[in-house]
Motif scaffolding. Structure first.
Motif, PDB file in Angstrom:
ATOM      1  N   SER A   1       0.847  -1.175   0.000  1.00  0.00           N
ATOM      2  CA  SER A   1       0.000   0.000   0.000  1.00  0.00           C
ATOM      3  C   SER A   1       0.891   1.236   0.000  1.00  0.00           C
ATOM      4  CB  SER A   1      -0.885  -0.021   1.244  1.00  0.00           C
ATOM      5  OG  SER A   1      -1.688   1.125   1.276  1.00  0.00           O
ATOM      6  N   ARG A   2       0.630   2.115  -0.946  1.00  0.00           N
ATOM      7  CA  ARG A   2       1.493   3.300  -1.067  1.00  0.00           C
ATOM      8  C   ARG A   2       0.641   4.517  -1.309  1.00  0.00           C
ATOM      9  NH1 ARG A   2       5.753  -0.098  -1.917  1.00  0.00           N
ATOM     10  NH2 ARG A   2       6.555   0.333   0.134  1.00  0.00           N
ATOM     11  N   TRP A   3       1.199   5.679  -0.991  1.00  0.00           N
ATOM     12  CA  TRP A   3       0.582   6.935  -1.376  1.00  0.00           C
ATOM     13  C   TRP A   3       0.906   7.218  -2.839  1.00  0.00           C
ATOM     14  CZ3 TRP A   3      -2.824   9.826   1.124  1.00  0.00           C
ATOM     15  CH2 TRP A   3      -2.892   9.774   2.512  1.00  0.00           C
ATOM     16  N   SER A   4       0.041   7.943  -3.481  1.00  0.00           N
ATOM     17  CA  SER A   4       0.397   8.457  -4.798  1.00  0.00           C
ATOM     18  C   SER A   4       1.226   9.721  -4.593  1.00  0.00           C
ATOM     19  CB  SER A   4      -0.852   8.764  -5.604  1.00  0.00           C
ATOM     20  OG  SER A   4      -1.430   9.961  -5.135  1.00  0.00           O
ATOM     21  N   PRO A   5       1.917  10.159  -5.609  1.00  0.00           N
ATOM     22  CA  PRO A   5       2.805  11.301  -5.406  1.00  0.00           C
ATOM     23  C   PRO A   5       2.072  12.576  -5.001  1.00  0.00           C
ATOM     24  CG  PRO A   5       3.360  10.200  -7.443  1.00  0.00           C
ATOM     25  CD  PRO A   5       2.121   9.571  -6.938  1.00  0.00           C
ATOM     26  N   ASP A   6       0.800  12.719  -5.370  1.00  0.00           N
ATOM     27  CA  ASP A   6       0.134  13.964  -5.024  1.00  0.00           C
ATOM     28  C   ASP A   6      -0.445  13.924  -3.615  1.00  0.00           C
ATOM     29  OD1 ASP A   6      -3.122  13.470  -6.593  1.00  0.00           O
ATOM     30  OD2 ASP A   6      -1.859  12.186  -5.398  1.00  0.00           O
ATOM     31  N   GLY A   7      -0.369  12.763  -2.963  1.00  0.00           N
ATOM     32  CA  GLY A   7      -0.806  12.698  -1.578  1.00  0.00           C
ATOM     33  C   GLY A   7      -2.309  12.613  -1.388  1.00  0.00           C
ATOM     34  N   ARG A   8      -3.041  12.314  -2.417  1.00  0.00           N
ATOM     35  CA  ARG A   8      -4.492  12.223  -2.247  1.00  0.00           C
ATOM     36  C   ARG A   8      -5.048  10.890  -2.731  1.00  0.00           C
ATOM     37  NH1 ARG A   8      -3.448  15.436   0.541  1.00  0.00           N
ATOM     38  NH2 ARG A   8      -4.149  17.581   0.767  1.00  0.00           N
ATOM     39  N   HIS A   9      -4.218  10.046  -3.225  1.00  0.00           N
ATOM     40  CA  HIS A   9      -4.672   8.737  -3.668  1.00  0.00           C
ATOM     41  C   HIS A   9      -3.827   7.678  -3.022  1.00  0.00           C
ATOM     42  CE1 HIS A   9      -5.960  11.436  -6.909  1.00  0.00           C
ATOM     43  NE2 HIS A   9      -6.966  10.601  -7.052  1.00  0.00           N
ATOM     44  N   ILE A  10      -4.442   6.552  -2.829  1.00  0.00           N
ATOM     45  CA  ILE A  10      -3.722   5.431  -2.226  1.00  0.00           C
ATOM     46  C   ILE A  10      -3.725   4.293  -3.233  1.00  0.00           C
ATOM     47  CG2 ILE A  10      -3.791   3.733  -0.366  1.00  0.00           C
ATOM     48  CD1 ILE A  10      -4.831   5.895   1.403  1.00  0.00           C
ATOM     49  N   LEU A  11      -2.545   3.732  -3.432  1.00  0.00           N
ATOM     50  CA  LEU A  11      -2.419   2.641  -4.392  1.00  0.00           C
ATOM     51  C   LEU A  11      -2.228   1.352  -3.614  1.00  0.00           C
ATOM     52  CD1 LEU A  11      -0.194   5.048  -5.974  1.00  0.00           C
ATOM     53  CD2 LEU A  11      -1.429   3.685  -7.606  1.00  0.00           C
TER      54      LEU A  11
ATOM     55  N   GLY B   1       5.555  15.015  -7.856  1.00  0.00           N
ATOM     56  CA  GLY B   1       4.239  14.499  -7.558  1.00  0.00           C
ATOM     57  C   GLY B   1       3.250  14.583  -8.687  1.00  0.00           C
ATOM     58  N   ARG B   2       3.744  14.788  -9.900  1.00  0.00           N
ATOM     59  CA  ARG B   2       2.767  14.900 -10.976  1.00  0.00           C
ATOM     60  C   ARG B   2       2.521  13.605 -11.705  1.00  0.00           C
ATOM     61  NH1 ARG B   2       4.790  19.581 -14.501  1.00  0.00           N
ATOM     62  NH2 ARG B   2       6.744  18.717 -13.801  1.00  0.00           N
ATOM     63  N   TYR B   3       3.557  12.791 -11.769  1.00  0.00           N
ATOM     64  CA  TYR B   3       3.436  11.583 -12.573  1.00  0.00           C
ATOM     65  C   TYR B   3       3.771  10.364 -11.747  1.00  0.00           C
ATOM     66  CZ  TYR B   3       3.734  15.043 -16.256  1.00  0.00           C
ATOM     67  OH  TYR B   3       3.538  16.137 -17.038  1.00  0.00           O
ATOM     68  N   LEU B   4       3.194   9.256 -12.124  1.00  0.00           N
ATOM     69  CA  LEU B   4       3.511   7.999 -11.480  1.00  0.00           C
ATOM     70  C   LEU B   4       3.854   7.017 -12.582  1.00  0.00           C
ATOM     71  CD1 LEU B   4       3.194   6.250  -8.739  1.00  0.00           C
ATOM     72  CD2 LEU B   4       1.186   5.388  -9.866  1.00  0.00           C
ATOM     73  N   ALA B   5       4.994   6.369 -12.427  1.00  0.00           N
ATOM     74  CA  ALA B   5       5.399   5.358 -13.404  1.00  0.00           C
ATOM     75  C   ALA B   5       5.179   3.995 -12.771  1.00  0.00           C
ATOM     76  CB  ALA B   5       6.857   5.530 -13.779  1.00  0.00           C
TER      77      ALA B   5
ATOM     78  N   PHE C   1       1.242   7.621 -15.501  1.00  0.00           N
ATOM     79  CA  PHE C   1      -0.049   8.213 -15.178  1.00  0.00           C
ATOM     80  C   PHE C   1       0.132   9.643 -14.716  1.00  0.00           C
ATOM     81  CE2 PHE C   1      -2.757   4.596 -15.407  1.00  0.00           C
ATOM     82  CZ  PHE C   1      -1.959   3.518 -15.093  1.00  0.00           C
ATOM     83  N   VAL C   2      -0.841  10.459 -15.055  1.00  0.00           N
ATOM     84  CA  VAL C   2      -0.888  11.802 -14.493  1.00  0.00           C
ATOM     85  C   VAL C   2      -1.683  11.696 -13.205  1.00  0.00           C
ATOM     86  CG1 VAL C   2      -1.647  14.148 -14.865  1.00  0.00           C
ATOM     87  CG2 VAL C   2      -0.896  12.766 -16.787  1.00  0.00           C
ATOM     88  N   CYS C   3      -1.079  12.115 -12.125  1.00  0.00           N
ATOM     89  CA  CYS C   3      -1.705  11.849 -10.829  1.00  0.00           C
ATOM     90  C   CYS C   3      -2.972  12.648 -10.587  1.00  0.00           C
ATOM     91  CB  CYS C   3      -0.726  12.157  -9.704  1.00  0.00           C
ATOM     92  SG  CYS C   3       0.668  11.059  -9.736  1.00  0.00           S
ATOM     93  N   ASP C   4      -3.203  13.708 -11.332  1.00  0.00           N
ATOM     94  CA  ASP C   4      -4.397  14.518 -11.103  1.00  0.00           C
ATOM     95  C   ASP C   4      -5.652  13.693 -11.254  1.00  0.00           C
ATOM     96  OD1 ASP C   4      -3.340  17.732 -12.426  1.00  0.00           O
ATOM     97  OD2 ASP C   4      -3.136  16.756 -10.478  1.00  0.00           O
ATOM     98  N   ASP C   5      -5.756  13.077 -12.409  1.00  0.00           N
ATOM     99  CA  ASP C   5      -6.994  12.350 -12.673  1.00  0.00           C
ATOM    100  C   ASP C   5      -6.724  10.937 -13.158  1.00  0.00           C
ATOM    101  OD1 ASP C   5      -7.534  14.125 -15.818  1.00  0.00           O
ATOM    102  OD2 ASP C   5      -5.823  13.064 -14.972  1.00  0.00           O
ATOM    103  N   TRP C   6      -5.538  10.470 -12.924  1.00  0.00           N
ATOM    104  CA  TRP C   6      -5.178   9.110 -13.317  1.00  0.00           C
ATOM    105  C   TRP C   6      -5.409   8.859 -14.794  1.00  0.00           C
ATOM    106  CZ3 TRP C   6      -1.920   7.046 -10.347  1.00  0.00           C
ATOM    107  CH2 TRP C   6      -1.903   7.481  -9.024  1.00  0.00           C
ATOM    108  N   HIS C   7      -5.008   9.838 -15.485  1.00  0.00           N
ATOM    109  CA  HIS C   7      -5.080   9.716 -16.933  1.00  0.00           C
ATOM    110  C   HIS C   7      -3.806   9.015 -17.388  1.00  0.00           C
ATOM    111  CE1 HIS C   7      -4.984  10.838 -21.089  1.00  0.00           C
ATOM    112  NE2 HIS C   7      -3.956  11.615 -20.913  1.00  0.00           N
ATOM    113  N   LEU C   8      -3.973   8.024 -18.212  1.00  0.00           N
ATOM    114  CA  LEU C   8      -2.804   7.290 -18.680  1.00  0.00           C
ATOM    115  C   LEU C   8      -2.128   8.099 -19.765  1.00  0.00           C
ATOM    116  CD1 LEU C   8      -1.149   4.667 -18.720  1.00  0.00           C
ATOM    117  CD2 LEU C   8      -2.708   3.821 -20.456  1.00  0.00           C
ATOM    118  N   LEU C   9      -0.963   8.640 -19.404  1.00  0.00           N
ATOM    119  CA  LEU C   9      -0.277   9.533 -20.324  1.00  0.00           C
ATOM    120  C   LEU C   9       0.470   8.763 -21.395  1.00  0.00           C
ATOM    121  CD1 LEU C   9       0.307  12.564 -20.640  1.00  0.00           C
ATOM    122  CD2 LEU C   9       2.384  12.202 -19.360  1.00  0.00           C
ATOM    123  N   ARG C  10       1.232   7.770 -20.946  1.00  0.00           N
ATOM    124  CA  ARG C  10       2.056   7.029 -21.888  1.00  0.00           C
ATOM    125  C   ARG C  10       2.086   5.564 -21.470  1.00  0.00           C
ATOM    126  NH1 ARG C  10       1.865  10.634 -24.760  1.00  0.00           N
ATOM    127  NH2 ARG C  10       3.462  11.726 -25.933  1.00  0.00           N
TER     128      ARG C  10
END
Lengths: 381, 479
Positions: free
Chosen positions: A97-107, A142-146, A160-169
């Motif tokens: 269990s981890r935090w996402s980089p923006d601190g508002r989502h939990i993975l 904290g903007r992207y998660l690989a 992923f873009v951490c704002d809205d979990w949009h798959l960037l690449r």
């Protein structure tokens, strides 16, 4: 140096908040938050079971407590002690269990790595990421998660873009079995390396283009640890052959190589590089002559500067066992990229951490710790 | 008889019985003679035979000797050949031994490599096994779990229980997922990458500029060194150097004209710079090499040894000078130390401290005395002067009154008769003269008695003494 009183903790769960103001420790099923300067207890939370993992959010406002055997995650707020949040993974189990980089989502990674569930604390929305591998890293800002993914025996990296979990690449990597990835501190380059059966380090740019590949040798066991310098200029690769190789960010070619021979003849080698940046010094951070007693506070632990040449006690690992205890297992750059601390072999050092001023480094062992101060002229070990 | 005796004697020397008996007379024993002859012939024949035999023997031995000689030469040749063969074989043996050693080395290396590869294989195999086992364990766990899930009807669902939603980290409201947001994300990503490339490019530019500066500096230095060396060089090549120098200067001119750094960014200018640097460096290198070879060969040449000798002499002289200066400084320091630290009593101390100034002080004292005297004299004279000035003012006042009366008198007595003026004139004139004398002779304390009056007229006197402005009495004094 003064020492405070000893506090209890379990599972080595003891972390300072990212803003440096609070210290959180876990004792069995309780979470204790203290003030760093006075060490007074500020908050006390009670979780439902023994805490397996504890993590601060990036903005130091929330703490995550995961209980893997119950499949529960509880989140506590520092500002509002009444606020509570509980995530129950149900029968699917919880492995990490981890935090996402923006601190508002939990993975949450489910058991058997079936999928990663992204829980949003802002919207209570849930997203799923399938076929994950055990490595996911967020970048410093904290903007992207690989996240590494394995599908049909091929490795992919999802950004992923951490704002809205949009798959960037979403791109495939040329690895046999991706073992780790690491963002560069400026967030533009992703270093990806293969498992130890093959020495291969791949560098991808943020938009998924392959910038360069580096492979020092074949067949022998490969990369063990990778670390970026804080200025993003150097990438240090520690491998099982007891050597650290440093790549530069312009040509991605090796500019320096440090060895860890068993017999040390010169303790300091300074490499002045072409780019007129400050010199990079290599310190052999192995512990030379330490006399440590049995109890923690009655010891007269003393460090001597041993006369050269020095023979480091080497324990030859059992060649029949996997993941041998040789090679560079820990790398840490100092904050001004002047020094690189490396841990070679089976020394009982669990972590290396530099002070933010770049002058001293803390070596944490299982039971002891030691601070090393860098002198401008000589090392004090 | 003689020959018979002779014969007799010779026969006996042959060992033959004598031919005749002693006392027998001169009759020859014919039998004996015949026997003797027969014996002689036999002897002769025997001799011949032995001669023959000996000749044969000699021939035989000669042929033996020849044969032996031939065989020795043959054997010597054989010996030579076998020696050569021997050395050849030794050489081959040596080479083969070397080969054997190198092959053994290779074998060792190969064995080591094989060992390494075996280790690698072993570690890889253990790694693979480990992974296999891990995967198998996980698979088993998965199977068990699947079983459990299929059996276990009660399924716990995932759920999240939050007291209240918290705000986003950056405080903004979340946006709907639209194409615009996707495009925005892409845009932001590219912006990050671009800014990173920008910073990197700027840094590289700065670095480039610095390096270029360094290169240009190096080129300038090299050119200057080469040109200065050209003057000092004793080679036959100065003409060539001139030519090269001229060529490089031309190049410099062409290059320096485009000194603006912006123009250096183009590829051609860059190449030019690097090429010119390389050229200069090669020249410098060749020059240095030439100098080195010169230095090496100059030990035999006296012409070149002389400068070195002079050089060494110069160095020795300088060293000597340095030593002397150092000694001097040392001595000075010592004296100073002595000076500062010598423990002497008050009088001598004060005396010593004064002794440097003694002469100066005496001179100063003398001068002071003379100055004092002069000052006194001046004082005196000033006093006299003031007294005289006071007197003069009095007299002037008196004179003014006198003159006023005289003018009044004159004015009142203004008439065509001009005889009665002389006596008062003389008095006033005397007053003038007194003033004049006082001014001209300040040291005299008393006004002198009348001085002859053939001096210039009153008007002139007035004017010269600047006592009275001309205008007031212009109308009166024309006489």
């Amino acid at each position: 140096m003064n020492f405070s009183e000893v506090f209890k903790q379990t599972n080595q769960l003891c972390k300072v908040s990212p803003d440096g103001k609070y210290l959180a420790t876990c004792v069995q099923y309780r979470l204790v938050v203290r003030d760093v300067s006075t060490l007074q207890i500020l908050q006390l939370y009670t979780c439902l079971d023994q805490v397996s993992h504890m993590e601060w959010s990036s903005d130091s406002l929330f703490i995550l407590c995961a209980m893997y055997n119950r499949g529960l995650v509880q989140v506590w707020s520092l500002e509002q002690p009444d606020w509570h949040c509980k995530i129950d993974e149900g029968s699917i189990g919880l492995v990490s269990s981890r935090w996402s980089p923006d601190g508002r989502h939990i993975l949450n990674t489910t058991e058997f790595h079936l999928r990663v569930t992204v829980w949003s604390l802002c919207t209570k929305a849930v997203s799923y990421i399938k076929h994950p591998k055990a490595c996911q890293k967020g970048d410093r800002d904290g903007r992207y998660l690989a996240l590494a993914e394995r599908r049909d025996c091929k490795d992919y990296v999802c950004v992923f873009v951490c704002d809205d979990w949009h798959l960037l690449r979403h791109f495939e990597t040329e690895t046999q079995d991706l073992a780790g990835l690491e963002w560069s501190p400026n967030g533009c380059v992703l270093a990806v390396w293969d498992s130890c059966l093959e020495y291969k380090v791949l560098l991808y740019s943020l938009d998924g283009r392959l910038l360069s590949t580096y492979s020092a040798y074949e067949w022998s066991l490969g990369v063990k640890s990778v670390s970026w310098s804080p200025s993003s200029q150097f990438l240090a690769i520690g491998s099982y052959d007891e050597k650290v190789r440093i790549l530069n960010h312009i040509t991605w070619k090796k500019i320096a190589q440090f060895e860890h021979p068993a017999i040390l003849d010169s303790t300091k080698t300074v490499y002045k590089e072409v780019e007129k940046r400050p010199a990079v010094g290599s310190d052999e951070m192995s512990l030379h002559s330490i006399t440590i007693g049995t109890t923690l506070f009655n010891t007269q632990s003393k460090y001597e500067i041993s006369p050269l040449p020095v023979q480091i006690p080497v324990v030859k690992p059992d060649p029949d066992r996997a993941n041998p205890k040789i090679g560079i297992s820990a790398l840490a750059f100092s904050s001004d990229s002047r020094y690189l601390a490396t841990k070679n072999g089976g020394f009982q050092v669990q972590s290396l951490n530099w002070h933010c001023s770049g002058d001293s480094v803390i070596l944490l062992g299982k039971e002891q710790l030691c601070l090393c101060y860098m002198d401008t002229d000589q090392e004090d070990k | 008889m003689g020959p018979l005796i002779f014969r007799h004697l010779s026969l006996s020397s042959f060992g033959l019985p004598p031919v005749w008996t002693a006392g027998g007379g001169s009759e020859l024993n014919i039998v004996a003679v015949l026997n003797c002859m027969y014996d002689l012939i036999q002897l002769h024949r025997r001799g011949l035979r032995t001669l023959e035999n000996m000749e044969v023997e000699q021939l035989k031995s000669n042929s033996n000797v020849d044969f032996l000689q031939l065989s020795t030469t043959r054997l010597k040749e054989q010996l030579e050949i076998s020696k050569r063969e021997n050395t050849g074989l030794l050489e081959r043996e040596r080479q083969l031994q070397l080969k054997v050693k190198s092959l053994q080395n290779c074998l060792k290396n190969e064995k080591e490599e094989v060992q390494k590869l075996q280790n690698v294989i072993a570690s890889r195999a253990s790694q693979y096994n480990h992974e296999m086992k891990r995967k198998e364990r996980e698979f088993n766990k998965l199977k068990e779990r699947l079983n459990q899930l299929l059996v276990d009807k009660k399924e716990k669902k995932q759920a999240i229980d939050v007291l209240n939603n918290i705000g986003r980290a950056d405080g903004k409201r979340s946006l709907w997922k639209t194409e615009k947001t996707e495009a925005k994300h892409e845009g932001e990503m590219y912006k990050t990458l671009l800014s990173d490339y920008d910073t990197r490019q700027r840094e590289l530019q700065l670095e480039n500029a610095e390096l270029r500066k360094v290169l240009q500096q190096m080129k300038k230095d090299m050119v200057s060194i080469l040109s200065s060396r050209k003057q000092a060089a004793k080679d036959v090549l100065p003409t060539l150097l001139n030519f090269i120098q001229a060529a490089s200067e031309e190049e410099d001119e062409v290059f320096d004209s485009s000194k603006d750094s912006v123009e250096l960014y183009c590829v051609h200018a860059r190449e030019k710079l690097t090429n010119s640097i390389r050229l200069q460096w090669r020249r410098l290198k060749s020059h240095v090499e030439r100098l080195d070879s010169q230095a090496q060969t100059s030990e035999s040449k006296t012409a070149d040894a002389v400068p070195r000798e002079t050089h060494e002499e110069e160095m020795d002289r300088l060293k000597l000078e340095i030593q002397q200066c150092k000694d001097f400084i040392q001595a000075q320091q010592q004296l100073l130390q002595q000076q500062l630290s010598s423990p002497c009593d008050e009088e001598t101390a004060s005396l010593l401290s004064d002794c440097y100034m003694l002469q100066e002080k005496e001179r100063l004292g003398d001068e002071w005395k003379t100055l004092e005297e002069q000052r006194k004299i001046f004082e005196r004279e000033r006093r006299n002067f003031t007294e005289a000035a006071i007197r003069l003012s009095h007299e002037r006042k008196a004179f003014e009154e006198e003159r006023a009366t005289w003018l009044k008198h004159q004015f009142l007595n203004l008439s065509p008769f001009s005889d009665s003026k002389k006596p008062s004139l003389s008095k006033s004139k005397s007053a003038f003269l007194i003033c004049e004398c006082l001014f001209l002779f300040p040291s005299l304390s008393e006004p002198p008695s009348c001085v002859p009056l053939t001096s210039p007229s009153t008007a002139d006197l007035y004017r010269t003494l600047c006592l009275i402005p001309e205008d007031r009495y212009g109308l009166d004094l024309n006489f």
